[in-house]
Design an enzyme around this catalytic site. Structure first.
Site, PDB file in Angstrom:
ATOM      1  N   GLU A 155       0.962  -1.317   0.386  1.00  0.00           N
ATOM      2  CA  GLU A 155      -0.243  -0.002   0.163  1.00  0.00           C
ATOM      3  C   GLU A 155       0.774   1.623  -0.337  1.00  0.00           C
ATOM      4  O   GLU A 155       0.783   2.004   1.073  1.00  0.00           O
ATOM      5  CB  GLU A 155      -1.120  -0.027   1.292  1.00  0.00           C
ATOM      6  CG  GLU A 155      -2.103  -1.319   1.269  1.00  0.00           C
ATOM      7  CD  GLU A 155      -2.499  -1.039   2.478  1.00  0.00           C
ATOM      8  OE1 GLU A 155      -2.950  -0.334   3.353  1.00  0.00           O
ATOM      9  OE2 GLU A 155      -3.716  -2.301   2.036  1.00  0.00           O
ATOM     10  N   GLU A 270      -5.324 -10.402  -1.945  1.00  0.00           N
ATOM     11  CA  GLU A 270      -6.175 -10.157  -0.549  1.00  0.00           C
ATOM     12  C   GLU A 270      -7.641 -10.227  -0.881  1.00  0.00           C
ATOM     13  O   GLU A 270      -8.661  -9.608   0.009  1.00  0.00           O
ATOM     14  CB  GLU A 270      -5.688  -9.318   0.551  1.00  0.00           C
ATOM     15  CG  GLU A 270      -4.345  -9.088   0.470  1.00  0.00           C
ATOM     16  CD  GLU A 270      -3.817  -7.519   0.813  1.00  0.00           C
ATOM     17  OE1 GLU A 270      -5.101  -6.780   2.019  1.00  0.00           O
ATOM     18  OE2 GLU A 270      -2.601  -7.169   0.697  1.00  0.00           O
TER      19      GLU A 270
HETATM   20  C1  XIL Z   1      -5.751  -6.530   7.583  1.00  0.00           C
HETATM   21  C2  XIL Z   1      -5.683  -7.539   8.676  1.00  0.00           C
HETATM   22  O1  XIL Z   1      -7.054  -8.722   8.367  1.00  0.00           O
HETATM   23  C3  XIL Z   1      -6.170  -7.640  10.534  1.00  0.00           C
HETATM   24  O2  XIL Z   1      -6.293  -8.989  11.524  1.00  0.00           O
HETATM   25  C4  XIL Z   1      -5.899  -6.627  11.065  1.00  0.00           C
HETATM   26  O3  XIL Z   1      -5.699  -5.859  12.488  1.00  0.00           O
HETATM   27  C5  XIL Z   1      -5.226  -5.192  10.094  1.00  0.00           C
HETATM   28  O4  XIL Z   1      -5.255  -5.633   8.076  1.00  0.00           O
HETATM   29  N1  XIL Z   1      -4.850  -4.364   3.471  1.00  0.00           N
HETATM   30  C6  XIL Z   1      -3.670  -5.269   3.896  1.00  0.00           C
HETATM   31  C7  XIL Z   1      -4.146  -6.691   5.083  1.00  0.00           C
HETATM   32  O5  XIL Z   1      -2.947  -5.027   3.372  1.00  0.00           O
HETATM   33  O6  XIL Z   1      -2.849  -6.188   5.662  1.00  0.00           O
HETATM   34  C8  XIL Z   1      -4.975  -5.583   5.822  1.00  0.00           C
HETATM   35  O7  XIL Z   1      -5.273  -6.838   6.730  1.00  0.00           O
HETATM   36  C9  XIL Z   1      -5.954  -5.511   5.061  1.00  0.00           C
HETATM   37  C10 XIL Z   1      -6.058  -4.634   4.487  1.00  0.00           C
END
Ligand code: XIL
Length: 359
Positions: A155, A270
């Site tokens: 990100e 994701e």
């Molecule tokens: C989320 C996780 O699933 C949670 O457990 C954490 O507390 C917050 O983040 N983008 C990403 C992930 O790259 O790492 C994030 O994951 C969701 C958004």
């Protein structure tokens, strides 16, 4: 919010995907033991649940060829204080992956989020460089040859709404400027030259005002890295689809084609569908979610098969979504391919259908 036409299109598309799945069912049986014939499917995982819940473990064993620790490789977990390193969770996930023939993905080396408090005390370029490089060296050398895909920088693009966004503020940008990204990739490559190194980003796929700007900023960054000879090998599209937004097929298609034309791989890293603004009706909601994923994946696949499809969780029982996108009506979110009782949803049919697509 959803026209009848939109709902109808969604239903038809989904029917198409499921029919397509039935059509290639025979082919799947034929290549059933050759995982390489499928686009690998994976999910992020919570090690506690993996060790305590039989159904959860079974879902991974049955469906996943890849696995990403959900939070275990965040700075906050690995390096909670200046003195401490803690590899307990990623080690447990790696053990499970190795025992069961799955590939583990590293998420993530550099991210503005989940940073431990002590890093706020990092001052000056020299100290920042030492800490960033030292961390990457420590983590990647531990998993050298074992974690072969890394989301090196996560990100990096800002969410600015009205301009072409620049880089997202974080401690490294503040202390080192844009070169922090070059440095992270170069160090990662030095530590494990065989690892596939990705830049991971979200919100690049929607038919809204911001996605084109984010795509443009991301492409600018990628071009800059390649021009400077930085060892980046691929781009991860997180795919946290917003259920209420249509996919910008044309924009996404051009983006993916351009990334691929640069010789970079494309991974879906994701995937889930944020359903906080979708209708309450479960069948309707699940159909729209599946249709969004269908549009997203079909567009990506049209430019060439991605290297993997990974969802951010496998069951609605364990998902980050309600932490950020809770529904106002109090109904549980349904962002993932299997429901809270591990029953497959239309979203799973769509993913499975695309994983079966031949090169
Ligand atoms: C989320 C996780 O699933 C949670 O457990 C954490 O507390 C917050 O983040 N983008 C990403 C992930 O790259 O790492 C994030 O994951 C969701 C958004």
């Amino acid at each position: 919010m959803f026209s009848r036409r939109e709902a109808l299109t969604a239903t038809l598309k989904l029917a198409g995907a499921v029919a397509g799945q039935a059509m290639v069912g025979g082919a799947r049986a034929e290549v059933g033991h050759d995982r390489n014939a499928r686009v690998p499917y994976g999910s992020c995982v919570r090690p506690e649940a993996l060790e305590t819940e039989v159904d959860y473990r079974a879902a991974f064993l049955t469906h996943c060829q890849q696995i990403t620790p959900e939070g275990g490789l965040y700075w906050g977990e690995v390096h909670p204080t200046r003195q401490q390193f803690n590899f307990d969770k990623p080690d447990r996930v790696l053990e499970f992956a190795r025992t069961n023939g799955m590939a583990m993905r590293g998420h993530t080396l550099v991210w503005y989020g989940a940073m431990p408090d002590w890093t706020k005390q990092i001052h000056g370029a020299g100290e920042a460089e030492r800490e960033l490089n030292g961390y990457i060296e420590r983590v990647m050398s531990r998993y050298r040859g074992k974690i072969k895909i890394w989301h090196v920088v996560n990100e990096p693009i800002d969410d600015a709404k009205y301009a072409i966004p620049g880089l997202r503020p974080n401690i490294w940008l503040q202390q080192l400027g844009e070169r922090y990204i070059d440095m992270a990739f170069r160090t990662a490559h030095r530590v494990d030259p065989a690892a596939e190194l990705l830049l991971n980003e979200y919100d690049v796929e929607f038919a809204d005002a911001t996605a084109p700007k984010k795509r443009q900023a991301l492409l600018k960054l990628v071009h800059g890295l390649l021009d400077r000879g930085v060892p980046i090998h691929g781009v991860g599209l997180q795919g946290h689809l917003r259920g209420q937004l249509a996919i910008d097929r044309d924009g996404l298609s051009k983006f993916v084609s351009e990334v691929r034309s640069l010789g970079l791989s494309v991974h879906v890293t994701e995937l889930d569908v944020l359903d906080d603004l979708l209708p309450a009706s479960v069948p309707q909601r699940d159909t729209i979610a599946a249709a969004r994923a269908f549009d997203f994946l079909e567009t990506i696949f049209a430019a060439g098969r991605p290297a993997a499809i990974v969802t951010w969780g496998i069951t609605d029982r364990y998902t980050w979504v309600p932490m950020w996108y809770k529904r106002k009506d109090g109904l549980p979110n349904r962002p993932l391919p299997f429901d809270a009782n591990y029953q497959p949803k239309p979203l799973w049919n769509v993913i499975d259908y695309f994983c079966q697509q031949k090169a």
